[in-house]
Design an enzyme around this catalytic site. Structure first.
Site, mmCIF file in Angstrom:
data_model
loop_
_atom_site.group_PDB
_atom_site.id
_atom_site.type_symbol
_atom_site.label_atom_id
_atom_site.label_comp_id
_atom_site.label_asym_id
_atom_site.label_seq_id
_atom_site.Cartn_x
_atom_site.Cartn_y
_atom_site.Cartn_z
ATOM 1 N N PHE A 149 0.784 -1.093 0.140
ATOM 2 C CA PHE A 149 0.018 0.131 0.000
ATOM 3 C C PHE A 149 0.763 1.163 -0.007
ATOM 4 O O PHE A 149 0.403 2.323 -0.460
ATOM 5 C CB PHE A 149 -1.105 -0.236 1.178
ATOM 6 C CG PHE A 149 -0.332 0.402 2.321
ATOM 7 C CD1 PHE A 149 -0.090 1.542 2.874
ATOM 8 C CD2 PHE A 149 0.287 -0.458 3.259
ATOM 9 C CE1 PHE A 149 0.506 2.240 3.896
ATOM 10 C CE2 PHE A 149 1.073 -0.054 4.564
ATOM 11 C CZ PHE A 149 1.111 1.294 4.849
ATOM 12 N N LYS A 173 -1.313 -7.197 -9.147
ATOM 13 C CA LYS A 173 -2.084 -7.208 -7.857
ATOM 14 C C LYS A 173 -1.905 -6.184 -7.073
ATOM 15 O O LYS A 173 -0.844 -6.345 -6.107
ATOM 16 C CB LYS A 173 -2.388 -8.670 -7.475
ATOM 17 C CG LYS A 173 -3.517 -9.185 -6.672
ATOM 18 C CD LYS A 173 -4.142 -8.401 -5.575
ATOM 19 C CE LYS A 173 -3.353 -8.407 -4.158
ATOM 20 N NZ LYS A 173 -3.431 -7.322 -3.176
ATOM 21 N N GLU A 176 -5.168 -3.778 -1.924
ATOM 22 C CA GLU A 176 -6.424 -3.638 -1.912
ATOM 23 C C GLU A 176 -6.823 -2.133 -1.062
ATOM 24 O O GLU A 176 -7.706 -1.812 -0.976
ATOM 25 C CB GLU A 176 -7.211 -4.822 -1.357
ATOM 26 C CG GLU A 176 -6.932 -5.288 0.089
ATOM 27 C CD GLU A 176 -5.371 -6.104 -0.086
ATOM 28 O OE1 GLU A 176 -4.607 -5.887 -0.472
ATOM 29 O OE2 GLU A 176 -5.559 -6.982 1.045
ATOM 30 N N ARG A 177 -5.802 -1.755 -0.364
ATOM 31 C CA ARG A 177 -5.971 -0.266 0.490
ATOM 32 C C ARG A 177 -5.867 0.488 -0.362
ATOM 33 O O ARG A 177 -6.384 1.624 -0.088
ATOM 34 C CB ARG A 177 -4.880 -0.518 1.555
ATOM 35 C CG ARG A 177 -5.036 -1.494 2.403
ATOM 36 C CD ARG A 177 -4.151 -1.522 3.794
ATOM 37 N NE ARG A 177 -4.051 -2.798 4.353
ATOM 38 C CZ ARG A 177 -2.855 -3.132 4.792
ATOM 39 N NH1 ARG A 177 -1.835 -2.433 4.924
ATOM 40 N NH2 ARG A 177 -2.771 -4.419 5.395
ATOM 41 N N CYS A 281 9.667 1.553 3.563
ATOM 42 C CA CYS A 281 10.529 0.576 3.788
ATOM 43 C C CYS A 281 11.741 0.957 4.000
ATOM 44 O O CYS A 281 12.895 0.473 4.330
ATOM 45 C CB CYS A 281 10.540 -0.405 2.611
ATOM 46 S SG CYS A 281 11.095 -0.030 1.279
ATOM 47 N N GLU A 384 8.978 -4.007 13.192
ATOM 48 C CA GLU A 384 8.945 -2.973 12.000
ATOM 49 C C GLU A 384 7.521 -2.097 12.556
ATOM 50 O O GLU A 384 6.538 -2.477 12.508
ATOM 51 C CB GLU A 384 8.899 -3.408 10.572
ATOM 52 C CG GLU A 384 8.875 -2.364 9.850
ATOM 53 C CD GLU A 384 8.620 -2.840 8.404
ATOM 54 O OE1 GLU A 384 7.665 -3.810 8.265
ATOM 55 O OE2 GLU A 384 8.886 -2.390 7.443
HETATM 56 P P1 NAD Z 1 1.525 -6.664 3.167
HETATM 57 O O1 NAD Z 1 2.473 -7.709 3.118
HETATM 58 O O2 NAD Z 1 0.550 -6.514 4.055
HETATM 59 O O3 NAD Z 1 0.971 -6.564 1.575
HETATM 60 C C1 NAD Z 1 1.782 -6.709 0.398
HETATM 61 C C2 NAD Z 1 0.934 -7.393 -0.580
HETATM 62 O O4 NAD Z 1 0.611 -8.779 -0.304
HETATM 63 C C3 NAD Z 1 -0.594 -6.768 -0.726
HETATM 64 O O5 NAD Z 1 -0.819 -6.843 -2.108
HETATM 65 C C4 NAD Z 1 -1.590 -7.671 0.004
HETATM 66 O O6 NAD Z 1 -2.925 -7.903 -0.597
HETATM 67 C C5 NAD Z 1 -0.695 -8.929 -0.221
HETATM 68 N N1 NAD Z 1 -1.179 -9.917 0.793
HETATM 69 C C6 NAD Z 1 -1.292 -9.375 2.355
HETATM 70 N N2 NAD Z 1 -1.464 -10.667 2.811
HETATM 71 C C7 NAD Z 1 -1.594 -11.611 2.352
HETATM 72 C C8 NAD Z 1 -1.477 -13.218 2.509
HETATM 73 N N3 NAD Z 1 -1.710 -13.549 3.741
HETATM 74 N N4 NAD Z 1 -1.223 -13.968 1.445
HETATM 75 C C9 NAD Z 1 -1.020 -13.364 0.324
HETATM 76 N N5 NAD Z 1 -0.987 -12.130 -0.072
HETATM 77 C C10 NAD Z 1 -1.217 -11.269 0.843
HETATM 78 O O7 NAD Z 1 2.289 -5.383 3.205
HETATM 79 P P2 NAD Z 1 1.797 -3.615 3.275
HETATM 80 O O8 NAD Z 1 1.237 -3.418 4.668
HETATM 81 O O9 NAD Z 1 0.866 -3.410 1.960
HETATM 82 O O10 NAD Z 1 3.037 -2.865 3.035
HETATM 83 C C11 NAD Z 1 3.822 -2.556 3.993
HETATM 84 C C12 NAD Z 1 4.952 -3.319 4.190
HETATM 85 O O11 NAD Z 1 5.946 -3.608 2.889
HETATM 86 C C13 NAD Z 1 6.210 -3.043 5.199
HETATM 87 O O12 NAD Z 1 6.495 -4.199 5.764
HETATM 88 C C14 NAD Z 1 7.318 -2.367 4.476
HETATM 89 O O13 NAD Z 1 8.561 -2.235 4.833
HETATM 90 C C15 NAD Z 1 7.319 -3.480 3.038
HETATM 91 N N6 NAD Z 1 7.914 -2.547 1.798
HETATM 92 C C16 NAD Z 1 9.220 -3.061 1.409
HETATM 93 C C17 NAD Z 1 9.880 -2.433 0.352
HETATM 94 C C18 NAD Z 1 10.900 -3.162 -0.139
HETATM 95 O O14 NAD Z 1 11.410 -2.916 -1.390
HETATM 96 N N7 NAD Z 1 11.623 -3.909 0.531
HETATM 97 C C19 NAD Z 1 9.023 -1.563 -0.242
HETATM 98 C C20 NAD Z 1 7.815 -1.087 0.221
HETATM 99 C C21 NAD Z 1 7.255 -1.495 1.375
#
Ligand code: NAD
Length: 499
Positions: A149, A173, A176-177, A281, A384
């Protein structure tokens, strides 16, 4: 309330699963839309259409594919304000920050305009008598991008631009937020000349993601999100024989040496710790000053700067430093972690709990918090937080500060503030973190380098964007060719005796 859609075969398509989730305005706490959550059948249909479209797209010469990126880049520039507004509306970040979100994605599109030079193969002339070898980079087929998101424009662009330039089709994909920006990017790509079906944006949750991970026509998965999900997706994609690169969470440390310019270090920490409400991140969440005097000098400078931060809705324009966090659950979690820091003995120097803004009482706002004397056993150090909370861990020596950074399970970004080149070089050489800043707080590499963390911040091979993306989104085929001596030596007319 707006009902959002998927984007399939170049058109908006309503969800048919009957499942939806709410999209909030984080500044007011109100639901502003509902986004469809795709079923397995909807994923199957999108993948089938993408597989068909990919064949022709892969056969389109690389320069023509790059021209689509050129037009796309121009359209992103023309629509910069609209895209930024969409990002802010659903995410809550300030407009200048949202423009940065689009801009850092656009820069990857710009590299893709020169994609053909990265897609050139390799050639060995006369590897043996009359033998030449050449390697080609061929697209994988249909690939999936699953994005978080916190950068609704940048990360989808990091995924789609290289994947498409390489001749793949992509099922994206988005989170969804914050689903709307990816849909608008798909519209712009169509306008730029991308054939229908080559990029399908499918909204959804775990059901859609699992369907992609298990689909036999998905060749590769590029994921960005939290570490537990990154690890899960990597495991399931790899077990299904797919190429996968999954980028996860972070806990980024910044070391401040006694010889650092303290004002610059404090400015950097405030920007990197609290910008985008800490929802990056690459945010710095741990300050590690070396020596008690450095720690005291830093606190003295941080407190007035943090107390002066202005928190509010993006609609307040330049008068706001950062906005709300993404959900009520996130707000509660962050406040709970601050509470735990107090309970576990950290010194709460600036308290961001109980932040309230007139007219926005139901918004997901969290004020900025600063902790001193944090230790590695505390939850605020281990987790985190992904919110506007900066923790100071005091280190006695440079070696202690380096060890702390290296012992942390995450390895996305880190920084050192110092006036000493020797210390800076030593740090850059030894630290086990993927992206390092020297007097630079958020070292997101430029788009012609590559982006990726180490340790629990990334699973799989190769980084995002830059030359690595072209390796990830293509497979290499190597041909060894021998041509026997033939017509150039003239025809043979005489009857040849056997010998
Ligand atoms: P998230 O892991 O909750 O969601 C990421 C994606 O995974 C979304 O599209 C979501 O729909 C999907 N998803 C969530 N739960 C799932 C499940 N159980 N099974 C399958 N798919 C699932 O992450 P977020 O809250 O959207 O984003 C924040 C996180 O992303 C933080 O931890 C941040 O550090 C990380 N981030 C990392 C980078 C990087 O390049 N390393 C960059 C940006 C954000």
């Amino acid at each position: 309330m707006e009902e959002l859609s998927h984007y399939v075969n170049g058109a908006h398509v309503k969800g048919t699963s009957g499942r939806f989730t709410d999209v909030y305005n984080p500044a007011t706490g109100e639901v502003q839309g509902k986004v469809p959550l795709a079923s397995v059948e909807e994923i199957d249909a999108a993948v089938a259409a993408a597989a068909e479209a990919q064949v022709k797209w892969a056969a389109t010469n690389p320069q023509k594919r790059a021209r689509v990126m050129m037009k796309f880049g121009a359209l992103i520039n023309e629509n910069m304000d609209k895209l930024a507004e969409l990002v802010s509306r659903e995410h809550g970040k300030t407009l200048p920050d949202a423009r940065g979100d689009v801009q850092r994605g656009l820069e990857v599109v710009e590299v893709c305009m020169g994609g053909p030079s990265l897609l050139k193969g390799e050639f060995t002339n006369d590897g043996g008598p009359g033998i030449d070898l050449y390697s080609m980079r061929q697209p994988l087929g249909v690939v999936a991008g699953i994005t978080p998101f916190n950068f609704p424009a940048m990360i989808p662009l990091w995924k789609m631009a290289p994947a498409l330039t390489c001749g793949n089709a992509m099922i994206l994909k988005p989170s969804e937020r914050c689903p709307s920006t990816a849909i608008m990017l798909a519209e712009l790509l169509k306008e730029a000349g991308l054939p229908d079906g080559v990029l399908q944006v499918i909204n959804g949750d775990k059901e859609a993601v699992d369907a992609l991970l298990d689909h036999e026509d998905i060749q590769a998965v590029g994921f960005v999100g939290s570490t537990p999900i990154a690890q899960y997706i990597y495991g399931r994609a790899a077990a299904n024989g797919k190429r996968a690169q999954c980028f996860g969470g972070a806990k980024n440390h910044m070391i401040i040496m006694p010889d650092a310019d303290m004002d610059k270090a404090a400015d950097a920490l405030v920007g990197a710790g609290f910008g985008a409400a800490g929802e990056r991140c690459m945010a710095i969440s741990v300050a590690v000053p070396v020596g008690e005097k450095t720690a005291d000098a830093l606190i003295e400078r941080l407190v007035p700067r943090i107390e002066a931060l202005k928190v509010g809705p993006y609609t307040a324009g330049d008068d706001v430093d950062f906005g709300p966090v993404i959900t009520k659950a996130s707000q509660e979690r962050i406040n709970g972690l601050v509470e735990s820091g107090v309970d576990q003995g950290a010194e709460l120097v600036v308290d961001g709990r109980n932040f309230s803004l007139q007219g926005y009482e139901n918004g997901f706002f969290v004020g900025p918090s600063l902790f001193d004397r944090v230790t590695p056993e505390m939850d605020i150090y281990k987790e985190e937080i992904f919110g506007p909370v900066l923790s100071q861990v005091r280190a006695e020596t440079y070696e202690d500060a380096l060890k702390l950074t290296m012992d942390n399970p995450y390895g996305n970004g880190t920084a050192i503030y110092t006036a000493d080149g020797d210390t800076a070089r030593d740090f850059a050489n030894r630290v086990n973190v993927g992206m390092v800043g020297i007097n630079f707080p958020i070292p997101v590499p430029l788009s012609y380098h590559t982006f990726g963390g180490w340790k629990k911040s990334a699973f799989g091979d190769l980084n995002q964007y830059g030359p690595d993306a072209f390796r990830f989104y293509t497979k290499t085929k190597t041909v060894t060719a021998r041509w026997f001596s033939g017509i150039k030596e003239g025809g043979e007319f005489a009857f040849k005796a056997m010998d």
